[in-house]
Design a protein around this motif. Structure first.
Motif, PDB file in Angstrom:
ATOM      1  N   TYR A   8       0.797  -1.237  -0.099  1.00  0.00           N
ATOM      2  CA  TYR A   8       0.034  -0.047   0.065  1.00  0.00           C
ATOM      3  C   TYR A   8       0.897   1.460  -0.158  1.00  0.00           C
ATOM      4  O   TYR A   8       1.883   1.460   0.653  1.00  0.00           O
ATOM      5  CB  TYR A   8      -1.023   0.008   1.302  1.00  0.00           C
ATOM      6  CG  TYR A   8      -1.588   1.318   1.290  1.00  0.00           C
ATOM      7  CD1 TYR A   8      -2.921   1.357   0.591  1.00  0.00           C
ATOM      8  CD2 TYR A   8      -1.317   2.168   1.972  1.00  0.00           C
ATOM      9  CE1 TYR A   8      -3.883   2.440   0.769  1.00  0.00           C
ATOM     10  CE2 TYR A   8      -2.121   3.541   2.112  1.00  0.00           C
ATOM     11  CZ  TYR A   8      -3.445   3.629   1.611  1.00  0.00           C
ATOM     12  OH  TYR A   8      -4.194   4.427   1.679  1.00  0.00           O
ATOM     13  N   LYS A  11      -0.056   8.677   1.675  1.00  0.00           N
ATOM     14  CA  LYS A  11       0.402   9.927   1.420  1.00  0.00           C
ATOM     15  C   LYS A  11       1.802  10.141   2.048  1.00  0.00           C
ATOM     16  O   LYS A  11       2.676  10.817   1.456  1.00  0.00           O
ATOM     17  CB  LYS A  11      -0.594  10.914   1.895  1.00  0.00           C
ATOM     18  CG  LYS A  11      -1.842  11.137   1.151  1.00  0.00           C
ATOM     19  CD  LYS A  11      -3.079  12.055   1.513  1.00  0.00           C
ATOM     20  CE  LYS A  11      -3.334  11.672   2.886  1.00  0.00           C
ATOM     21  NZ  LYS A  11      -4.429  10.704   3.236  1.00  0.00           N
ATOM     22  N   ALA A  12       1.939   9.690   3.083  1.00  0.00           N
ATOM     23  CA  ALA A  12       3.387   9.909   3.906  1.00  0.00           C
ATOM     24  C   ALA A  12       4.018   8.581   4.029  1.00  0.00           C
ATOM     25  O   ALA A  12       5.369   8.578   4.450  1.00  0.00           O
ATOM     26  CB  ALA A  12       2.934  10.290   5.425  1.00  0.00           C
ATOM     27  N   LYS A  13       3.542   7.307   3.777  1.00  0.00           N
ATOM     28  CA  LYS A  13       4.043   6.257   3.983  1.00  0.00           C
ATOM     29  C   LYS A  13       3.881   5.187   3.106  1.00  0.00           C
ATOM     30  O   LYS A  13       2.856   5.136   2.563  1.00  0.00           O
ATOM     31  CB  LYS A  13       3.735   5.751   5.384  1.00  0.00           C
ATOM     32  CG  LYS A  13       3.984   6.599   6.599  1.00  0.00           C
ATOM     33  CD  LYS A  13       3.880   5.903   8.064  1.00  0.00           C
ATOM     34  CE  LYS A  13       2.276   5.821   8.363  1.00  0.00           C
ATOM     35  NZ  LYS A  13       1.537   7.040   8.359  1.00  0.00           N
ATOM     36  N   HIS A  69       1.609  -1.521  17.461  1.00  0.00           N
ATOM     37  CA  HIS A  69       2.003  -2.547  16.361  1.00  0.00           C
ATOM     38  C   HIS A  69       3.764  -2.502  16.173  1.00  0.00           C
ATOM     39  O   HIS A  69       4.233  -3.437  15.450  1.00  0.00           O
ATOM     40  CB  HIS A  69       1.525  -1.985  14.823  1.00  0.00           C
ATOM     41  CG  HIS A  69       1.876  -0.749  14.409  1.00  0.00           C
ATOM     42  ND1 HIS A  69       1.609  -0.566  13.078  1.00  0.00           N
ATOM     43  CD2 HIS A  69       2.565   0.290  14.967  1.00  0.00           C
ATOM     44  CE1 HIS A  69       2.216   0.795  12.837  1.00  0.00           C
ATOM     45  NE2 HIS A  69       2.927   1.046  14.024  1.00  0.00           N
ATOM     46  N   LYS A  82       3.625  -5.096  13.416  1.00  0.00           N
ATOM     47  CA  LYS A  82       2.479  -6.034  13.107  1.00  0.00           C
ATOM     48  C   LYS A  82       1.631  -5.747  12.153  1.00  0.00           C
ATOM     49  O   LYS A  82       1.209  -4.570  12.035  1.00  0.00           O
ATOM     50  CB  LYS A  82       1.971  -6.290  14.550  1.00  0.00           C
ATOM     51  CG  LYS A  82       2.735  -6.999  15.561  1.00  0.00           C
ATOM     52  CD  LYS A  82       1.805  -7.302  16.838  1.00  0.00           C
ATOM     53  CE  LYS A  82       2.745  -7.758  17.991  1.00  0.00           C
ATOM     54  NZ  LYS A  82       2.025  -7.781  19.041  1.00  0.00           N
ATOM     55  N   VAL A  84      -1.585  -5.239  10.616  1.00  0.00           N
ATOM     56  CA  VAL A  84      -3.375  -5.178  11.092  1.00  0.00           C
ATOM     57  C   VAL A  84      -4.369  -4.926   9.782  1.00  0.00           C
ATOM     58  O   VAL A  84      -3.700  -4.207   8.804  1.00  0.00           O
ATOM     59  CB  VAL A  84      -3.313  -4.227  12.286  1.00  0.00           C
ATOM     60  CG1 VAL A  84      -2.447  -4.599  13.479  1.00  0.00           C
ATOM     61  CG2 VAL A  84      -3.084  -2.638  11.566  1.00  0.00           C
ATOM     62  N   GLU A 179      -4.643   5.708  14.871  1.00  0.00           N
ATOM     63  CA  GLU A 179      -5.496   4.748  13.998  1.00  0.00           C
ATOM     64  C   GLU A 179      -5.322   3.435  14.623  1.00  0.00           C
ATOM     65  O   GLU A 179      -4.264   3.074  15.318  1.00  0.00           O
ATOM     66  CB  GLU A 179      -5.280   4.594  12.507  1.00  0.00           C
ATOM     67  CG  GLU A 179      -5.403   5.824  11.729  1.00  0.00           C
ATOM     68  CD  GLU A 179      -4.711   5.793  10.440  1.00  0.00           C
ATOM     69  OE1 GLU A 179      -4.387   4.768   9.669  1.00  0.00           O
ATOM     70  OE2 GLU A 179      -4.701   6.858   9.804  1.00  0.00           O
ATOM     71  N   ASP A 192      -0.312   2.646  12.766  1.00  0.00           N
ATOM     72  CA  ASP A 192       0.149   3.905  12.304  1.00  0.00           C
ATOM     73  C   ASP A 192       1.300   4.580  12.565  1.00  0.00           C
ATOM     74  O   ASP A 192       2.323   3.986  13.184  1.00  0.00           O
ATOM     75  CB  ASP A 192      -1.263   4.816  11.800  1.00  0.00           C
ATOM     76  CG  ASP A 192      -0.840   5.655  10.807  1.00  0.00           C
ATOM     77  OD1 ASP A 192      -0.645   5.241   9.744  1.00  0.00           O
ATOM     78  OD2 ASP A 192      -1.126   6.780  11.053  1.00  0.00           O
TER      79      ASP A 192
HETATM   80  N1  LIG Z   1       0.327  -2.172  11.087  1.00  0.00           N
HETATM   81  C1  LIG Z   1      -0.146  -1.825   9.873  1.00  0.00           C
HETATM   82  N2  LIG Z   1      -0.626  -2.496   9.220  1.00  0.00           N
HETATM   83  C2  LIG Z   1      -1.251  -2.252   8.029  1.00  0.00           C
HETATM   84  N3  LIG Z   1      -1.561  -1.167   7.535  1.00  0.00           N
HETATM   85  C3  LIG Z   1      -1.180  -0.170   8.468  1.00  0.00           C
HETATM   86  C4  LIG Z   1      -0.306  -0.323   9.708  1.00  0.00           C
HETATM   87  N4  LIG Z   1      -0.126   0.898  10.310  1.00  0.00           N
HETATM   88  C5  LIG Z   1      -0.584   1.700   9.363  1.00  0.00           C
HETATM   89  N5  LIG Z   1      -1.314   1.219   8.478  1.00  0.00           N
HETATM   90  C6  LIG Z   1      -1.902   1.930   7.085  1.00  0.00           C
HETATM   91  O1  LIG Z   1      -0.763   2.165   6.202  1.00  0.00           O
HETATM   92  C7  LIG Z   1      -1.030   3.664   5.657  1.00  0.00           C
HETATM   93  C8  LIG Z   1       0.265   4.331   6.154  1.00  0.00           C
HETATM   94  O2  LIG Z   1       0.391   5.219   4.961  1.00  0.00           O
HETATM   95  P1  LIG Z   1      -0.046   6.955   5.130  1.00  0.00           P
HETATM   96  O3  LIG Z   1       0.830   7.426   4.215  1.00  0.00           O
HETATM   97  O4  LIG Z   1      -0.335   7.304   6.388  1.00  0.00           O
HETATM   98  O5  LIG Z   1      -1.693   6.644   4.431  1.00  0.00           O
HETATM   99  P2  LIG Z   1      -2.762   7.438   4.364  1.00  0.00           P
HETATM  100  O6  LIG Z   1      -2.521   8.516   2.999  1.00  0.00           O
HETATM  101  O7  LIG Z   1      -3.837   6.574   3.932  1.00  0.00           O
HETATM  102  O8  LIG Z   1      -2.971   8.299   5.610  1.00  0.00           O
HETATM  103  C9  LIG Z   1      -2.313   3.979   6.439  1.00  0.00           C
HETATM  104  O9  LIG Z   1      -3.251   4.078   5.580  1.00  0.00           O
HETATM  105  C10 LIG Z   1      -2.423   3.141   7.418  1.00  0.00           C
HETATM  106  O10 LIG Z   1      -3.970   3.072   7.846  1.00  0.00           O
END
Ligand SMILES: Nc1ncnc2c1ncn2[C@@H]1O[C@H](COP(=O)(O)OP(=O)(O)O)[C@@H](O)[C@H]1O
Ligand SMILES: [Mg+2]
Length: 258
Positions: A8, A11-13, A69, A82, A84, A179, A192
């Motif tokens: 996935y 926007k930031a990760k 996590h 972890k 999730v 989150e 998150d």
């Molecule tokens: N432990 C995890 N397992 C799976 N997905 C996660 C975990 N921690 C965070 N995420 C998800 O990964 C994404 C992190 O990327 P981010 O750039 O913050 O996305 P967004 O643009 O959706 O805010 C978020 O959608 C967040 O909900």
């Protein structure tokens, strides 16, 4: 650690698969976005700071029994966490009025709230993350009642802990967003990140902003604000100031004549 495929990109990760079952790699980018992606920039070094600050906060929360996590940080930009299933809800905790609370309800920025206020937003960029009520969450079965109560309780505990942590280093915790998700063992945990991207942090004395509002409102150098947070938490590597080495003048050596 070898990264698996990209699962996935947000926007930031970015979330990558990891060699270990049920674990994923969370990669922190330098991208900054605001106002539901309308304002964007790349800010060198932001990802590194957020990775370190979030690691510090989540490991501290773990020590006080707030399950999350984080497994470990693996390099400057990445941490092993972890996997999730994220609940589609953003949990916002507010101590002082700022941001959308002021804009939507006309409360003056900086007003101290008599008690922490918890708000829920639907995590949906296309809809602009609308605010929802507890009743919406239960009606549409986004969470069941016991999970919602458990998470609401965790939000209050996280707020208590973070307020203390930041107060100790001269920072007011104005508000933050968290989150939660469910692991493969059906455990509900914090996921998150918690960083200056997801918190509002003001200097206690000057009320200077040390968080993403610097970017949202063009208030100056964002990295300097984030570095200040890291420095106060004592997690920023200090570069020693190297003084030029001064050699003493050689002394005349007198050799005794025999
Ligand atoms: N432990 C995890 N397992 C799976 N997905 C996660 C975990 N921690 C965070 N995420 C998800 O990964 C994404 C992190 O990327 P981010 O750039 O913050 O996305 P967004 O643009 O959706 O805010 C978020 O959608 C967040 O909900
Ligand atoms: Mg996010």
């Amino acid at each position: 650690m070898k990264k698996g495929k990209k699962l996935y990109e947000g926007k930031a990760k970015i979330i990558y698969a990891s060699p270990q079952k049920n674990l994923v790699i969370q990669h922190f980018k330098d991208d900054a976005t605001a106002f539901n992606n309308q304002k964007k920039a790349k800010i060198d070094g932001k990802g590194i700071l957020n990775n370190r600050i979030s690691e510090y906060i989540l490991s501290n929360l773990n020590q006080v029994g707030i399950k999350n996590h984080l497994i470990k940080r693996i390099n400057m930009r990445e941490q092993l966490v972890k996997a999730v299933n994220i609940f589609p809800i953003e949990f916002i905790v507010r101590n002082i009025a700022a941001g959308s609370l002021c804009k939507n309800l006309g409360i003056e920025e900086g007003t101290t709230l008599e008690r922490p206020l918890i708000e829920y937003c639907l995590k949906n960029d296309d809809l602009g993350d609308p605010m929802i009520s507890r009743e919406h969450i239960l009606t549409f079965n986004w969470l069941n009642e016991s999970t919602l109560d458990l998470i609401t309780g965790e939000c209050k505990r996280i707020n208590d802990f973070l307020q203390g942590l930041f107060r100790g280093v001269g920072i007011k915790l104005v508000d933050f967003k968290v989150e939660f998700g469910k692991t493969s063992n059906d455990e509900v945990i914090l996921a998150d990140e918690i960083s200056p991207d997801t918190c509002r942090l003001w200097d206690e004395k000057t009320e200077k902003k040390l968080d993403k509002d610097i970017f949202r409102k063009d208030l100056g150098n964002l990295i300097e604000g984030y570095q200040e947070v890291a420095r106060r938490l004592n997690i920023l590597h200090q570069q020693p100031v190297l003084k030029p080495i001064s050699f003493p003048k050689p002394k005349e050596v007198k050799i005794k004549k025999k």
